[in-house]
Write an enzyme that holds these catalytic residues in place. Sequence first.
Site, PDB file in Angstrom:
ATOM      1  N   ARG A  50      20.446  34.340  58.121  1.00 48.05           N
ATOM      2  CA  ARG A  50      21.667  35.143  58.277  1.00 48.05           C
ATOM      3  C   ARG A  50      22.898  34.240  58.315  1.00 48.05           C
ATOM      4  NH1 ARG A  50      22.807  36.636  63.310  1.00 48.05           N
ATOM      5  NH2 ARG A  50      20.779  37.570  63.715  1.00 48.05           N
ATOM      6  N   TYR A 102      41.804  49.408  44.710  1.00 52.60           N
ATOM      7  CA  TYR A 102      40.457  49.944  44.508  1.00 52.60           C
ATOM      8  C   TYR A 102      40.242  51.076  45.524  1.00 52.60           C
ATOM      9  CZ  TYR A 102      35.365  50.041  44.577  1.00 52.60           C
ATOM     10  OH  TYR A 102      34.061  50.436  44.533  1.00 52.60           O
ATOM     11  N   ASP A 174      42.788  40.317  46.699  1.00 60.49           N
ATOM     12  CA  ASP A 174      41.538  40.711  46.048  1.00 60.49           C
ATOM     13  C   ASP A 174      41.648  40.246  44.600  1.00 60.49           C
ATOM     14  OD1 ASP A 174      39.540  42.050  44.600  1.00 60.49           O
ATOM     15  OD2 ASP A 174      39.575  43.790  45.930  1.00 60.49           O
ATOM     16  N   LYS A 199      31.139  42.442  40.028  1.00 57.81           N
ATOM     17  CA  LYS A 199      31.869  42.675  38.787  1.00 57.81           C
ATOM     18  C   LYS A 199      31.765  41.467  37.844  1.00 57.81           C
ATOM     19  CE  LYS A 199      32.759  46.367  41.102  1.00 57.81           C
ATOM     20  NZ  LYS A 199      33.984  46.593  41.862  1.00 57.81           N
TER      21      LYS A 199
HETATM   22  C1  LIG Z   1      34.272  47.058  43.108  1.00 55.77           C
HETATM   23  C2  LIG Z   1      35.436  46.537  43.831  1.00 55.77           C
HETATM   24  C3  LIG Z   1      35.390  46.323  45.208  1.00 55.77           C
HETATM   25  C4  LIG Z   1      34.159  46.670  46.030  1.00 55.77           C
HETATM   26  O1  LIG Z   1      33.069  45.860  45.671  1.00 55.77           O
HETATM   27  P1  LIG Z   1      31.518  46.338  45.764  1.00 55.77           P
HETATM   28  O2  LIG Z   1      30.806  45.116  45.306  1.00 55.77           O
HETATM   29  O3  LIG Z   1      31.359  47.504  44.855  1.00 55.77           O
HETATM   30  O4  LIG Z   1      31.259  46.681  47.178  1.00 55.77           O
HETATM   31  C5  LIG Z   1      36.517  45.806  45.820  1.00 55.77           C
HETATM   32  N1  LIG Z   1      37.641  45.517  45.119  1.00 55.77           N
HETATM   33  C6  LIG Z   1      37.718  45.718  43.788  1.00 55.77           C
HETATM   34  C7  LIG Z   1      38.962  45.382  43.069  1.00 55.77           C
HETATM   35  C8  LIG Z   1      36.615  46.230  43.106  1.00 55.77           C
HETATM   36  O5  LIG Z   1      36.709  46.442  41.784  1.00 55.77           O
END
Ligand SMILES: *Cc1c(COP(=O)(O)O)cnc(C)c1O
Length: 381
Positions: A50, A102, A174, A199
């Site tokens: 962990r 998002y 982000d 992504k």
């Molecule tokens: C998909 C996404 C998230 C969340 O990520 P997950 O891996 O789906 O939990 C956060 N920020 C952006 C810009 C995203 O495209």
Amino acid sequence: MSYRLETKCIHGDKCEERKHSFGAVSVPIYQTATFAHPGIGRSTGYDYSRESNPTREELENFVTALECSCDTVACSTGMAALSLCLELFERGSHILCTDDLYGGSVRIFETVGKNKGLEFDYVDTSRRELVEKSIRENTKALYIETPSNPTMKVTDLKAMKEIALKYGLMLIVDNTFLTPYFQNPIVLGADIVIHSGTKFLGGHNDTLAGFVCTANEELKNKIRFLYKTVGCCLSPFDSFLLLRGIKTLGVRVEKQQSNAIKIANWLKEHKKVKNVYYVGLKDHKGYDVNLKQARGFGSMISFEVDSEETAIKILENVKVISYAESLGGVESLITYPMLQTHGDVPESIREELGINNRFLRLSVGIENTEDLIADIENALN
Ligand SMILES: *Cc1c(COP(=O)(O)O)cnc(C)c1O
């Protein structure tokens, strides 16, 4: 020495230190929960997965090298990364966010975040004066997406850093859309960078992951403590898959971008397409600011068509492209933000942003460009 990006994607920062057993070129998957101690008060450097695990650590080192951060923790999803960051803030703290985030980020802020006693405001952070006007006594952080999701607004990160310094705020970015291959917010002054590794970094639409990259020792220690405490870590096998994905990050995002430029230009000329939102178009409002702070435009395109009927026709008739949530992978995906990613965003906010029933978002993959264009053209007719 410091390597260039394409090399870092394959080797991280440390070509000199190949240390895998038997000279294995790819990292072994240490599928273990715990590690035996050689003696009292002694450790192999790993105690319990962990907290840390050698496979995951290799991945974290790669992302640290790519983002030029001080440290990185790998989380089970992007949302896990985001919720880890929320733990940094005390009850009563105010966080000022880009108004076009998002949808899942808005959901966690408005529910979990508010229940914890945190306060959020959403402003168009591409307008510096609006950001400064919205800062309150209890504002503790700026939370930025650039380009934003899904209307691709570009926020000037240097300007945000100036504001953050002036008011003593933490700057969180982000960086999912541009990836560290095209943009390094920490180099521009961000304190924390968040990724949905699901992504572009993973890149194959097959694994969920998230990252929190910290810019200094103090934040590193805080996040590391929270990380082992809340237990949002990425599994060894998924860490391996993410590393495998990152090796091709450079070639993938270059091809995705070159496809996206051609598709955006084609869409712009189509009579059933009314608006195209792509940072790589010279007439995009944020084109210059983006070029100043990033090395590329990415491959996310949003566009508005002439009617709801046309939008539905595209979604139901594309064949190469899939009608599916998510983005950034080798497969092209198209989404209907109104119903999918932004389904939980209040309608009034959605309409104000332009996310209506004619609005589509396309994540361009690495298929042949002409096949992708023909796919959209056929679906339209
Ligand atoms: C998909 C996404 C998230 C969340 O990520 P997950 O891996 O789906 O939990 C956060 N920020 C952006 C810009 C995203 O495209």
